[in-house]
Each structure stands twice: as structure tokens, then as C-alpha cells.
Design a protein around this motif. Structure first.
Motif, short mmCIF file in Angstrom:
data_model
loop_
_atom_site.label_atom_id
_atom_site.label_comp_id
_atom_site.label_asym_id
_atom_site.label_seq_id
_atom_site.Cartn_x
_atom_site.Cartn_y
_atom_site.Cartn_z
N GLU A 341 16.83 127.70 197.76
CA GLU A 341 17.00 129.10 198.12
C GLU A 341 18.47 129.50 198.22
OE1 GLU A 341 14.90 129.56 201.76
OE2 GLU A 341 12.91 129.63 200.82
N ARG A 342 19.34 128.54 198.56
CA ARG A 342 20.75 128.85 198.74
C ARG A 342 21.61 127.82 198.03
NH1 ARG A 342 21.99 132.59 203.00
NH2 ARG A 342 24.10 132.28 202.19
N THR A 343 22.72 128.31 197.47
CA THR A 343 23.72 127.39 196.94
C THR A 343 24.59 126.92 198.09
OG1 THR A 343 23.72 128.48 194.78
CG2 THR A 343 25.64 127.14 195.35
N ILE A 344 24.73 125.61 198.24
CA ILE A 344 25.51 125.04 199.34
C ILE A 344 27.00 125.05 198.99
CG2 ILE A 344 25.97 122.93 200.66
CD1 ILE A 344 23.01 122.19 200.18
N GLY A 345 27.29 124.62 197.78
CA GLY A 345 28.67 124.50 197.33
C GLY A 345 28.72 123.57 196.14
N GLY A 346 29.86 122.97 195.91
CA GLY A 346 30.00 122.07 194.77
C GLY A 346 31.42 121.56 194.67
N GLY A 347 31.66 120.82 193.60
CA GLY A 347 33.00 120.29 193.40
C GLY A 347 33.06 119.27 192.29
N PRO A 348 34.26 118.77 192.02
CA PRO A 348 34.45 117.83 190.92
C PRO A 348 34.05 116.40 191.30
CG PRO A 348 36.54 118.27 191.98
CD PRO A 348 35.53 119.17 192.65
N VAL A 349 33.59 115.65 190.30
CA VAL A 349 33.25 114.24 190.47
C VAL A 349 34.54 113.42 190.54
CG1 VAL A 349 32.18 112.24 189.35
CG2 VAL A 349 31.03 114.47 189.31
N ILE A 350 34.60 112.51 191.51
CA ILE A 350 35.77 111.66 191.72
C ILE A 350 35.47 110.22 191.34
CG2 ILE A 350 37.45 110.85 193.42
CD1 ILE A 350 37.54 113.86 192.77
N GLU A 351 34.26 109.77 191.58
CA GLU A 351 33.88 108.37 191.32
C GLU A 351 32.38 108.31 191.09
OE1 GLU A 351 33.96 105.37 190.13
OE2 GLU A 351 35.65 104.73 191.39
N THR A 352 31.94 107.36 190.27
CA THR A 352 30.50 107.19 190.05
C THR A 352 30.03 105.78 190.37
OG1 THR A 352 30.92 106.67 187.71
CG2 THR A 352 30.40 108.96 188.26
N ALA A 353 30.95 104.84 190.60
CA ALA A 353 30.56 103.47 190.93
C ALA A 353 30.13 103.40 192.39
CB ALA A 353 31.72 102.51 190.67
N PRO A 354 28.98 102.82 192.68
CA PRO A 354 28.56 102.68 194.07
C PRO A 354 29.50 101.76 194.83
CG PRO A 354 27.12 101.41 192.63
CD PRO A 354 28.01 102.22 191.74
N ALA A 355 29.56 101.92 196.14
CA ALA A 355 30.43 101.09 196.97
C ALA A 355 30.00 99.64 196.89
CB ALA A 355 30.40 101.58 198.41
N ARG A 356 30.98 98.72 196.74
CA ARG A 356 30.66 97.28 196.72
C ARG A 356 30.25 96.82 198.11
NH1 ARG A 356 36.04 95.06 193.56
NH2 ARG A 356 35.94 96.49 191.79
N THR A 357 30.88 97.40 199.13
CA THR A 357 30.50 97.07 200.51
C THR A 357 30.23 98.39 201.22
OG1 THR A 357 32.86 96.98 201.06
CG2 THR A 357 31.78 94.90 200.55
N GLY A 358 30.77 98.60 202.40
CA GLY A 358 30.52 99.84 203.14
C GLY A 358 31.15 101.04 202.46
N ARG A 359 30.37 102.11 202.33
CA ARG A 359 30.87 103.29 201.63
C ARG A 359 32.00 103.98 202.39
NH1 ARG A 359 26.51 106.40 199.93
NH2 ARG A 359 24.79 105.39 201.01
#
Length: 633
Positions: A341-359
């Protein structure tokens, strides 16, 4: 140039395109019956000598997901506002989405002026000026139009032609990517997909891949801006005739990409900007709908560095998708709430690799901030200086949408040490790498001074005494060996010129061992050696294990020892047998080739097995490792 229309439902977007191009972009039966645009529509024309494409998007709030699919950062926004209604909710949301996706240039078309008095038109014009200034379209031209009377249509056509002439050239750096928004079959041609080229160039005959599904295809023909072409580049509206895949395997939301940058992702770190009118807070693990180019995935927001976000806040967040997308660095993602129902926001992608340990670990957050640098060279330099775990070169290349050749050129501009670890290539800052190597050599030399009789330090011992990242110690030692700064003997690392000094009595006994072992082609057992030089079996076994640490003998079993050169000779014979018998060689073949007894041959081969040099398959063996795995001097 591609022009994307934006605006509230029933403000005249489709009629305006028809007046400019003569094309009715409502192609679906339901659209014609209901009199509103539901899906994307497309039209092309020539304006002032420039080929221009129009993307007509739905204005109804229920079809915002289709609107998002029609917008790309390289396009010109044509924001349509009816004079009788003025600025409406979807007008504002569409303008917000244009900015979130990165559209920087826009025009305003004030439509249906035939229905209003001049005073009303001026009021709406003033509202548009405020709207343009608020969203950084302050210099955007506002053109009054009526498709009924034809007023302003020529003026708008001229303004769009001028914008097309001034449209900036888009850099073609990066591998080819096209976001698919339609797929259909044409009799006699086959499967055609259409979309906007986001990066790179494509040519006839190119091999591409459908992402994230992974199907390989080939380009048969191309149309750019509805005209036949032999190539397409960023910003082009493109139709690609492809082979190698069936219609059922292609859908909106997928990509056509150069195979070497294929990298589906189930997560993405985004620099999220929350809209200033979003009425709720963005909490950790908030369910959302993420819109990326023509694709969409449900998912959740993981906060990384802040408390819950409020309207106008901006922070790094990690998006976890329920289905894979194919984002790259700098791509824009738009978030809508779970109910859409609502657009929250958005932005550019910085990284796509998941965290190896704690994010949320500080080291990862520091690396994510390093990735905010848009120039790949600057980002790589920052990452190299901020981490002691190395930069995953393949991950960086895929994130930045670089070909392997471009990545190699980029790395060549940096002072780096390249290291293979776990099947992947990592880069370390050259200065840090050399300092770590110097430190390891210093620790080995210091140990020699306190333990001159010892053959050196094992890898496990070096882990304890050397202040270097533990995960890269094997690679540091490998490099030092290659540079002849250290040597390895029997699993012990020592300075290149070091020779262990045994106490005199032990040295005499070791020389006796060496003399007896060198006398014949088949060395005696320790039991036979005890009879030759004196002593009992247990004491000789203990002495043999101690002497093995010097690297001057090799203990194969409790009763068998050899000189290093003898073991190397047996290994060379095994390699020749492997070359002659690719499927493996037997104990008998090894026995006959070496000239030693069967039992001794079995002991040597079991020694090879234990060190990962050979592997047994039924009654045969194959070489599976390098001679270096034997760790002999």
C-alpha cells in the motif's frame, strides 16, 4: 532516449503518448474495456531527428509494481498531472519512485487544460513548481497541454526532441545486462524478450545467460528503439531474438547477462533512504516487497547500524529475499510495505555477498562503508587497507559487474599480493603481506637462537608464536618457500640457511643410521639395524622419531625408516607408473618397479596414502597429491 511517463490514474498519460506518436499503448483487452493502463505500454517515434521511445506505466496504486518495472535510471521522466485534479497521491508516489530509482531529468506535462479556467491552471502550475523543487527537478520545464484541442502538443514534442538531443552519452563500461519486461513468440523468428539495457553492449551472435535461472542463450537478432540493429548499449530499449530456451522458461523480472557476471543473490546490502512521508518506523526484520528493475521478491529488512528508521532517515540495511534476484553494485531497489500500500523508500545496492560471520560486526560494517565508494579502484584500495582477511577478487568482480579482463586491469593498478584460498583468489595489501612475511621469518630465526638443536617450527607452533592472520599462514609460508627465505623439512619450517645442530652423541648415532640405510637398495628394518649397530628396538624407534624431525631420515612405520632421497625416488617411480597406467597401479607393479619386497612396498604405499600423495581404489592406487605433501627434505 527512453521517456518514462509517470502520474496518477486517469491523468491522460496514454492519450498523451498517442497524441505524440500515434500509438495506443493500451494493448490488453482489459485495459481497453476499463479505460485504464494496467501493464507497461510502449511506443516509438522520431523527434527532431532523434529516435525516442515511450514507456507508458500504470497510474493506479494497485499496479505500482508494474510502474516500477518500467523505470530505469538512464531515462527521462515525463510527469503527467491533470489540471482538473492537480497533484494526487500517485503523482507524488511516482515522483518519489523516479528519484529512488535514480532518474535525474524530467519534464512536467500539465494535461486537460481544456477543462479548467486559467486561474486553476496557475494554481496547479505553482504546485508543480513546489513538487519539482522538493524532489530535485527544480529546472524541469512545465508544459500545458490538451489532447482535445491539441494545445501544447507541438511545444511538448519540441521540448522532448531538445531533451533527446541533449541526452548524455551513457558509459558502456561493465558487462552486458538487460532487465526483461516482456517475452513473446513471433512466427518465423521464435522467442523475443524486451527490456532496457542497464550496462554493457550486446551484439549479434553473443552468448548470454538468463538470470537468475541460469539458461544459456544466443542472440539471433536485435531491435533498438523499434528499429533493426546489430548492437545495443546502455539506455537502449531493446528487443532481443534469442535461441536456446523455451518461452515457458522466461518471464518478467529476469535478466539477460554476460555469462561471466552471472551471480544470483538472496540478499543485498542497500543504503536505504526512507521517504519523508512514510508513516511508520522501519524495524528489524520488517517484511517488505523489494522491487529491482523489472523483478520483485518478498523479503525482510535487517537493520545493520541503527535503531528503527523513521521518515527521512538513511542507513545501511541488509535485505533478505525469499527468492533470488540478480542485483549489482549501484542498482536501485525500491521497498514497499507488506500490504503493498505504501512505498517505504529505497536506495543503491552496496553488497550482495552474505556475511561470513555476524552481519553487524564492526569489521564488516567498515568494509561496507568502504564499498560506498562508487569508483571500483577507490573501493578496492579502501578494502585492501581496512581488512587483514583479504578481498575476495571474484566476489568484488561479480558485485561490480566487471569482466575478468577489466578486473585484472584494476588489480594491476594496486600493490597487492594475490593468494588462492579455498578455491578462490584473494588480494591482500602488498605492504601488509610483506610485513607479515618478515614477521614470520623473524619468529623462526628467534626460535633457532633458543633451540639450535631443533629442526624448526611446525605450522601449529607458528600459529601460536606469529602475530599474523591465522587463515593465511599457509600461504605466507608457501610464498616464503618460493622466495627461498624459509625451507621446510619433515613438516618443520626453518630459516633458509639453518642446519640443526644435534648433540655430539646423537649426531654420531644419526650418521650410523644414514650409513646403514645407504648401503643397499632395500634398507633394513629397525630390528635388523639394532643387530648391526647395537641397542634395543624401542630405543632405536625413539631415536628415529627424533632424527626424523631434522629431516635427515623419514619414518615410514614403527619398523621402517628411509633416507629422504630414497622416498623421493619411490615417489618418482610411482609417478612414472601413474603415467603408464592412468587407471592406477598395483602393489605388484610398484614392487617390481622399485625392486623392493612386497611387504616393504605395501608399507611405503600406505605411507604415501596417509600423507595424501596417493589414494587406494580397490587393488590399485592413483597419485592424488604433489610430492610436497610428503614433507620430506
Amino acid at each position: 532516449m527512453i521517456i518514462t511517463l509517470a502520474g496518477h490514474v486517469d491523468h491522460g498519460k496514454t492519450s498523451l503518448v498517442k497524441a505524440l506518436t500515434g500509438v495506443d499503448t493500451d494493448r490488453l483487452e482489459e485495459e481497453k474495456r476499463r479505460g485504464l493502463t494496467i501493464d507497461l505500454g510502449f511506443a516509438y517515434t522520431n523527434l527532431d531527428g532523434q529516435r525516442v521511445g515511450f514507456v507508458d506505466v500504470p497510474g493506479h496504486h494497485r499496479f505500482v509494481h508494474n510502474m516500477v518495472a518500467g523505470v530505469a535510471a538512464h531515462q527521462l521522466g515525463l510527469i503527467v498531472v491533470a489540471a482538473d485534479d492537480g497533484v494526487m497521491p500517485q503523482t507524488l508516489e511516482h515522483v518519489q519512485i523516479l528519484k529512488l530509482i535514480g532518474v535525474e531529468r524530467a519534464l512536467f506535462a500539465l494535461t486537460k487544460i481544456d477543462r479548467c479556467e486559467a486561474e486553476r491552471i496557475e494554481v496547479v502550475r505553482a504546485d508543480l513548481v513546489k513538487l519539482a523543487q522538493k524532489h530535485d527537478f527544480g529546472n524541469a520545464q512545465i508544459i500545458e497541454t490538451s489532447v482535445v484541442s491539441g494545445a501544447g502538443i507541438d511545444t511538448l514534442r519540441d521540448a522532448l526532441g531538445k531533451a533527446a538531443r541533449e541526452h548524455p552519452n551513457i558509459q558502456t563500461e561493465g558487462a552486458f545486462r538487460l532487465a526483461i519486461d516482456r517475452a513473446f513468440l513471433i512466427r518465423g523468428s521464435g522467442l523475443v524478450v524486451t527490456g532496457t539495457v542497464h550496462s554493457g553492449t550486446v551484439h549479434l551472435g553473443d552468448e548470454l545467460r538468463v538470470a537468475p535461472a541460469g539458461h544459456n542463450v544466443r542472440v539471433r537478432s536485435l531491435h533498438v528503439q523499434d528499429a533493426e540493429s546489430d548492437q545495443a548499449q546502455p539506455g537502449d530499449r531493446c528487443a532481443v531474438n534469442i535461441t536456446g530456451i523455451e518461452r515457458k522458461d522466461v518471464e518478467r523480472g529476469q535478466w539477460l547477462v554476460t555469462p561471466e557476471v552471472f551471480a544470483p543473490a538472496r540478499s543485498a546490502v542497500v543504503q536505504l533512504s526512507v521517504l519523508d512521508d512514510f508513516p511508520r518506523t522501519v524495524k528489524h526484520w520488517l517484511p517488505v516487497h523489494a522491487y529491482h528493475a523489472t523483478g520483485h521478491a518478498a523479503g525482510h529488512v535487517a537493520l545493520l547500524e541503527s535503531p528503527p528508521l523513521r521518515a527521512s532517515d538513511s542507513a545501511l540495511v541488509e535485505l533478505e529475499f525469499e527468492t533470488a534476484l540478480h542485483p549489482k553494485y549501484g542498482d536501485r531497489i525500491v521497498l514497499r510495505d507488506h500490504a503493498r500500500e505504501r512505498t517505504i523508500g529505497g536506495g543503491p545496492v552496496i553488497e550482495t555477498a552474505p556475511a561470513r560471520t555476524g552481519r553487524r560486526k564492526p569489521v564488516r560494517l567498515r568494509q561496507l562503508h568502504d564499498q560506498l565508494k562508487s569508483n571500483p579502484r577507490d573501493a578496492l584500495a579502501a578494502l585492501l587497507s581496512s581488512t587483514d582477511q583479504g578481498v575476495d577478487l571474484e566476489g568484488f568482480r561479480l558485485l561490480r559487474n566487471l569482466s575478468q579482463a577489466s578486473m585484472d586491469e584494476l588489480v594491476a593498478t594496486q600493490d597487492v599480493a594475490r593468494v588462492e584460498r579455498g578455491g578462490r583468489n584473494f588480494a591482500f595489501a602488498g605492504q601488509s603481506w610483506r610485513a607479515w612475511q618478515d614477521h614470520v621469518v623473524e619468529r623462526i630465526e628467534a626460535y633457532h637462537k633458543t633451540a639450535a638443536h631443533s629442526p624448526g617450527l611446525t605450522t601449529e607452533q607458528l600459529h601460536k608464536v606469529a602475530d599474523v592472520p591465522g587463515t593465511i599462514l599457509p600461504q605466507l609460508l608457501e610464498g616464503l618457500e618460493a622466495e627461498s627465505r624459509v625451507q621446510q623439512s619433515g613438516g618443520y619450517y626453518q630459516a633458509a640457511s639453518f642446519q640443526a645442530r644435534l648433540p655430539e652423541a646423537e649426531e654420531r648415532q644419526l650418521r650410523q643410521f644414514e650409513q646403514v640405510l645407504a648401503e643397499g637398495d632395500q634398507p633394513p628394518s629397525l630390528g635388523d639395524m639394532a643387530k648391526r649397530i647395537g641397542g634395543n628396538l624401542r630405543s632405536l624407534q625413539s631415536a628415529a622419531r627424533a632424527f626424523a624431525r631434522s629431516g635427515r631420515i623419514v619414518v615410514v612405520s614403527d619398523t621402517r625408516i628411509f633416507l629422504p632421497q630414497q622416498i623421493r625416488g619411490y615417489a618418482s617411480i610411482a609417478e612414472q607408473l601413474q603415467a603408464d597406467h592412468p587407471d592406477g597401479f598395483s602393489v605388484r607393479q610398484f614392487r617390481d618397479a622399485t625392486g623392493i619386497g612386497r611387504n616393504l612396498a605395501i608399507e611405503v604405499l600406505e605411507y604415501f596414502d596417509a600423507r595424501g600423495y596417493t589414494r587406494r581404489y580397490d587393488d590399485k592406487r592413483r597419485i592424488v597429491g604433489a610430492q610436497s605433501s610428503l614433507k620430506i627434505a
